[in-house]
Scaffold this active site. Sequence first.
Site, mmCIF file in Angstrom:
data_model
loop_
_atom_site.group_PDB
_atom_site.id
_atom_site.type_symbol
_atom_site.label_atom_id
_atom_site.label_comp_id
_atom_site.label_asym_id
_atom_site.label_seq_id
_atom_site.Cartn_x
_atom_site.Cartn_y
_atom_site.Cartn_z
ATOM 1 N N CYS A 47 0.873 -1.173 0.000
ATOM 2 C CA CYS A 47 0.000 0.000 0.000
ATOM 3 C C CYS A 47 0.915 1.229 0.000
ATOM 4 O O CYS A 47 2.078 1.121 -0.382
ATOM 5 C CB CYS A 47 -0.986 -0.012 1.173
ATOM 6 N N ASP B 264 -8.117 4.029 0.943
ATOM 7 C CA ASP B 264 -7.111 4.312 1.957
ATOM 8 C C ASP B 264 -7.814 4.968 3.149
ATOM 9 O O ASP B 264 -8.344 6.066 3.034
ATOM 10 C CB ASP B 264 -6.042 5.242 1.399
ATOM 11 N N ARG C 59 -3.547 -0.426 5.327
ATOM 12 C CA ARG C 59 -4.095 -1.530 4.536
ATOM 13 C C ARG C 59 -3.168 -2.726 4.410
ATOM 14 O O ARG C 59 -3.594 -3.869 4.622
ATOM 15 C CB ARG C 59 -4.482 -1.028 3.138
#
Length: 160
Positions: free
Chosen positions: A12, A126, A18
């Site tokens: 990520c 996100d 994440r």
Amino acid sequence: MAKENYNILVVCTGNICRSPMAEGMLNKNLPERLAGKVMISSAGTHALHGNMAQPHAIAVMQGFDIDIRGHRARQLSGSVVRSSDLILVMERFHLRLVKVRSMLSPAKVRMLTAYEANGEPYDVPDPMGEPITAYEASAAIIHDCVKGVYAYLDTIIKAN
């Protein structure tokens, strides 16, 4: 000599939301038939090395009985890419960036959501800077992809 492990890298942006959640889920739920054959780690395209996972990410993972408090961010590097067999990314932006860095690597680079049941890849939002509900939503998407990743691994890793 045969390669010992199949290395999966989850990517990520900052490696604090994440990708640590996905790494934790993939490791926690790894089927016994794949244990000892698959290694899962994570990195960030713009990570600050050593940063801890975000508190909301830690809290959401505790709800899955997964402890990511010991996670420390690491920057995506050429050597990390080269040592990976499968790279799972969270966004199309990451896909493009990792593909450029992996030009000399045999690693497969795919969107994590390509392994979701509906199969049409999309960005995992996100949650950085958002309320805990955003982390929960991203974790739910990641969770929905885990079984598909294992099914893919079953097709390429032979059981002993």
